[in-house]
Design a protein around this motif. Structure first.
Motif, PDB file in Angstrom:
ATOM      1  N   CYS A   6      47.960  49.881 -29.710  1.00 26.65           N
ATOM      2  CA  CYS A   6      47.714  50.974 -30.656  1.00 26.65           C
ATOM      3  C   CYS A   6      47.846  52.278 -29.889  1.00 26.65           C
ATOM      4  O   CYS A   6      46.930  52.711 -29.214  1.00 26.65           O
ATOM      5  CB  CYS A   6      46.311  50.827 -31.257  1.00 26.65           C
ATOM      6  SG  CYS A   6      45.891  52.131 -32.402  1.00 26.65           S
ATOM      7  N   LEU A   7      49.038  52.880 -29.949  1.00 29.63           N
ATOM      8  CA  LEU A   7      49.308  54.098 -29.195  1.00 29.63           C
ATOM      9  C   LEU A   7      50.222  54.963 -30.060  1.00 29.63           C
ATOM     10  O   LEU A   7      51.296  54.517 -30.473  1.00 29.63           O
ATOM     11  CB  LEU A   7      49.984  53.736 -27.862  1.00 29.63           C
ATOM     12  CG  LEU A   7      50.224  54.864 -26.873  1.00 29.63           C
ATOM     13  CD1 LEU A   7      48.912  55.458 -26.398  1.00 29.63           C
ATOM     14  CD2 LEU A   7      51.008  54.360 -25.657  1.00 29.63           C
ATOM     15  N   SER A   8      49.783  56.201 -30.337  1.00 29.14           N
ATOM     16  CA  SER A   8      50.479  57.002 -31.352  1.00 29.14           C
ATOM     17  C   SER A   8      51.925  57.331 -30.959  1.00 29.14           C
ATOM     18  O   SER A   8      52.781  57.437 -31.820  1.00 29.14           O
ATOM     19  CB  SER A   8      49.703  58.278 -31.632  1.00 29.14           C
ATOM     20  OG  SER A   8      49.692  59.090 -30.493  1.00 29.14           O
ATOM     21  N   ILE A   9      52.208  57.468 -29.655  1.00 29.26           N
ATOM     22  CA  ILE A   9      53.587  57.848 -29.298  1.00 29.26           C
ATOM     23  C   ILE A   9      54.566  56.716 -29.588  1.00 29.26           C
ATOM     24  O   ILE A   9      55.764  56.930 -29.594  1.00 29.26           O
ATOM     25  CB  ILE A   9      53.732  58.282 -27.818  1.00 29.26           C
ATOM     26  CG1 ILE A   9      53.296  57.177 -26.876  1.00 29.26           C
ATOM     27  CG2 ILE A   9      52.993  59.561 -27.546  1.00 29.26           C
ATOM     28  CD1 ILE A   9      53.828  57.380 -25.469  1.00 29.26           C
ATOM     29  N   LEU A  10      54.058  55.518 -29.852  1.00 32.26           N
ATOM     30  CA  LEU A  10      54.971  54.409 -30.137  1.00 32.26           C
ATOM     31  C   LEU A  10      55.409  54.388 -31.598  1.00 32.26           C
ATOM     32  O   LEU A  10      56.316  53.634 -31.963  1.00 32.26           O
ATOM     33  CB  LEU A  10      54.320  53.073 -29.782  1.00 32.26           C
ATOM     34  CG  LEU A  10      54.006  52.919 -28.292  1.00 32.26           C
ATOM     35  CD1 LEU A  10      53.364  51.574 -28.019  1.00 32.26           C
ATOM     36  CD2 LEU A  10      55.257  53.071 -27.459  1.00 32.26           C
ATOM     37  N   THR A  11      54.757  55.191 -32.433  1.00 29.14           N
ATOM     38  CA  THR A  11      55.193  55.267 -33.841  1.00 29.14           C
ATOM     39  C   THR A  11      55.250  56.731 -34.296  1.00 29.14           C
ATOM     40  O   THR A  11      56.270  57.378 -34.146  1.00 29.14           O
ATOM     41  CB  THR A  11      54.272  54.448 -34.757  1.00 29.14           C
ATOM     42  OG1 THR A  11      52.927  54.806 -34.486  1.00 29.14           O
ATOM     43  CG2 THR A  11      54.457  52.964 -34.526  1.00 29.14           C
ATOM     44  N   ASP A  12      54.142  57.248 -34.813  1.00 27.45           N
ATOM     45  CA  ASP A  12      54.141  58.564 -35.453  1.00 27.45           C
ATOM     46  C   ASP A  12      54.525  59.700 -34.503  1.00 27.45           C
ATOM     47  O   ASP A  12      55.237  60.617 -34.883  1.00 27.45           O
ATOM     48  CB  ASP A  12      52.752  58.878 -36.022  1.00 27.45           C
ATOM     49  CG  ASP A  12      52.383  57.924 -37.119  1.00 27.45           C
ATOM     50  OD1 ASP A  12      53.182  57.012 -37.404  1.00 27.45           O
ATOM     51  OD2 ASP A  12      51.292  58.072 -37.698  1.00 27.45           O
ATOM     52  N   ASP A  13      54.009  59.668 -33.298  1.00 28.83           N
ATOM     53  CA  ASP A  13      54.209  60.794 -32.392  1.00 28.83           C
ATOM     54  C   ASP A  13      55.381  60.582 -31.443  1.00 28.83           C
ATOM     55  O   ASP A  13      55.476  61.238 -30.416  1.00 28.83           O
ATOM     56  CB  ASP A  13      52.926  61.043 -31.581  1.00 28.83           C
ATOM     57  CG  ASP A  13      51.824  61.600 -32.456  1.00 28.83           C
ATOM     58  OD1 ASP A  13      52.154  62.111 -33.529  1.00 28.83           O
ATOM     59  OD2 ASP A  13      50.646  61.516 -32.078  1.00 28.83           O
ATOM     60  N   TRP A  14      56.250  59.637 -31.770  1.00 26.97           N
ATOM     61  CA  TRP A  14      57.426  59.406 -30.933  1.00 26.97           C
ATOM     62  C   TRP A  14      58.321  60.644 -30.949  1.00 26.97           C
ATOM     63  O   TRP A  14      58.414  61.352 -31.962  1.00 26.97           O
ATOM     64  CB  TRP A  14      58.206  58.202 -31.446  1.00 26.97           C
ATOM     65  CG  TRP A  14      59.547  58.073 -30.805  1.00 26.97           C
ATOM     66  CD1 TRP A  14      60.758  58.380 -31.367  1.00 26.97           C
ATOM     67  CD2 TRP A  14      59.823  57.632 -29.470  1.00 26.97           C
ATOM     68  NE1 TRP A  14      61.753  58.142 -30.454  1.00 26.97           N
ATOM     69  CE2 TRP A  14      61.215  57.689 -29.285  1.00 26.97           C
ATOM     70  CE3 TRP A  14      59.019  57.192 -28.411  1.00 26.97           C
ATOM     71  CZ2 TRP A  14      61.838  57.328 -28.091  1.00 26.97           C
ATOM     72  CZ3 TRP A  14      59.632  56.832 -27.228  1.00 26.97           C
ATOM     73  CH2 TRP A  14      61.021  56.897 -27.076  1.00 26.97           C
ATOM     74  N   SER A  15      58.963  60.906 -29.814  1.00 25.95           N
ATOM     75  CA  SER A  15      59.943  61.984 -29.740  1.00 25.95           C
ATOM     76  C   SER A  15      61.109  61.486 -28.903  1.00 25.95           C
ATOM     77  O   SER A  15      60.906  60.734 -27.949  1.00 25.95           O
ATOM     78  CB  SER A  15      59.292  63.220 -29.116  1.00 25.95           C
ATOM     79  OG  SER A  15      60.123  63.757 -28.123  1.00 25.95           O
ATOM     80  N   PRO A  16      62.336  61.886 -29.248  1.00 21.75           N
ATOM     81  CA  PRO A  16      63.495  61.404 -28.482  1.00 21.75           C
ATOM     82  C   PRO A  16      63.508  61.908 -27.041  1.00 21.75           C
ATOM     83  O   PRO A  16      64.309  61.426 -26.250  1.00 21.75           O
ATOM     84  CB  PRO A  16      64.692  61.939 -29.259  1.00 21.75           C
ATOM     85  CG  PRO A  16      64.165  63.012 -30.109  1.00 21.75           C
ATOM     86  CD  PRO A  16      62.737  62.718 -30.374  1.00 21.75           C
TER      87      PRO A  16
END
Lengths: 180, 151
Positions: free
Chosen positions: B91-101
């Protein structure tokens, strides 16, 4: 095999200092040297194509991929180097794709009930009594009926005649009500 | 498709050349298939996971880096952590919602090491049992609810 292809990109013996120099001008998305370069107001460099694709990916939340600052298509600055042959604004090369257009369905099958769906607010009364008829037609917002035909067409003229006819029927009816 | 593979090769090159401490890419797994990486992770010194070894799997879709990779722990040692389920889902936000290229395999690995290191008590998430029974195989299909920023 993997490392072969990777080293083939830059030549087998890259000079250390040239590599760091080049990486200064690499796109933050494709990690390649930026083509049709644009820079955001927060100072981050991208290929226009890469940034455009990212902005299309998340149209509702457009943030800089690097620092998450607010970003938009109109607020990026194109970069023109001396060596570049094409002095056109890179933003013009890939026009923003038009949004898909979504029309309301023409006919609503069955009884719509009290649906508060996408089509707007729809209210209908089950009683055919006189005052309710007025309300029903007053409160029918956005009921998905087709618009009027264009002026000048045969159907338009026909509807004009019909509308005059019913206006007279209504006037006669009201006079009859008053006299009776 | 080509741009996705090109970028993965670039990342692999950088990660092989200058790997961050405690992060090792399994070259053999990548030579078979560039879209699926096995990464070995060491628990950071001074943290509760010091001396432990973990394996992460990265799966990249064709729209990477615009779409986040699928990342989960695999192998027989899944870290016991309030944000890591016993099936390896994280459960880590950068892996879904907060992902950035602009993020990369390296930065995701560092985020996970950092997430492990800031843990003060080794325990599973409170809903572990029910989640593991009901979840999809793909952790990206879970509607994660990010509420705890402390750990």
């Amino acid at each position: 095999m993997a490392s072969d292809t990777a080293s083939g990109d830059k030549g087998s013996g890259p000079n250390e200092s040239t590599e760091t120099d080049n990486s200064m001008f690499e796109c933050n998305i494709c990690l390649d040297s930026a083509r049709d370069a644009v820079v955001s107001m927060c100072g981050h460099l991208f290929c226009w194509q890469c940034l455009h694709q990212w902005l299309e990916t998340r149209p509702n939340r457009q943030t800089c991929p690097v620092c998450k600052a607010g970003i938009s298509k109109d607020k990026v600055v194109p970069i023109y180097g001396r060596g570049s042959t094409d002095q056109k604004d890179p933003r013009e090369k890939l026009p923003p794709r038009p949004q898909g257009q979504r029309a309301e369905p023409e006919a609503q099958g069955g009884f719509p009930g009290f649906g508060f769906g996408d089509g707007g607010f729809h209210m209908s009364f089950g009683i055919g009594a006189f005052p309710f008829g007025i309300f029903a037609s007053t409160f029918n917002f956005n009921d998905g009926r087709p618009g009027p035909p264009p002026a000048g067409s045969a159907q338009h003229q026909e509807e004009q005649v019909l509308s005059k006819f019913f206006l007279w029927v209504a006037v006669i009816f009201i006079i009859w009500l008053l006299l009776a | 498709m080509a741009s996705m593979e090109k970028r993965l090769h670039k990342e692999l090159q950088a990660l092989t050349k200058e790997p961050p401490r405690g992060v090792h890419v399994d070259q053999e797994s990548i030579s078979r298939n560039i879209t699926e990486w096995l990464v070995h992770l060491d628990g950071a010194e001074g943290s509760l996971y010091n001396g432990e070894k973990f394996q992460l799997v990265f799966k990249f879709s064709q729209s990477y880096p615009f779409d986040s990779p699928q990342v989960m722990f695999v192998g027989n040692n899944i870290p016991v952590h309030p944000h890591v389920y016993s099936n390896g889902h994280i459960c880590l936000s950068i892996l879904t919602d907060d992902w950035s290229p602009a993020l990369s395999v390296t930065s995701v690995c560092l985020s996970i090491v950092s997430m492990l290191s800031s843990c003060t008590e080794k325990k599973r998430p409170p809903d572990n049992a029910i989640y593991v029974k009901t979840c999809s195989k793909n952790p990206k299909k879970t509607r994660w609810y990010y509420h705890d920023d402390d750990v």
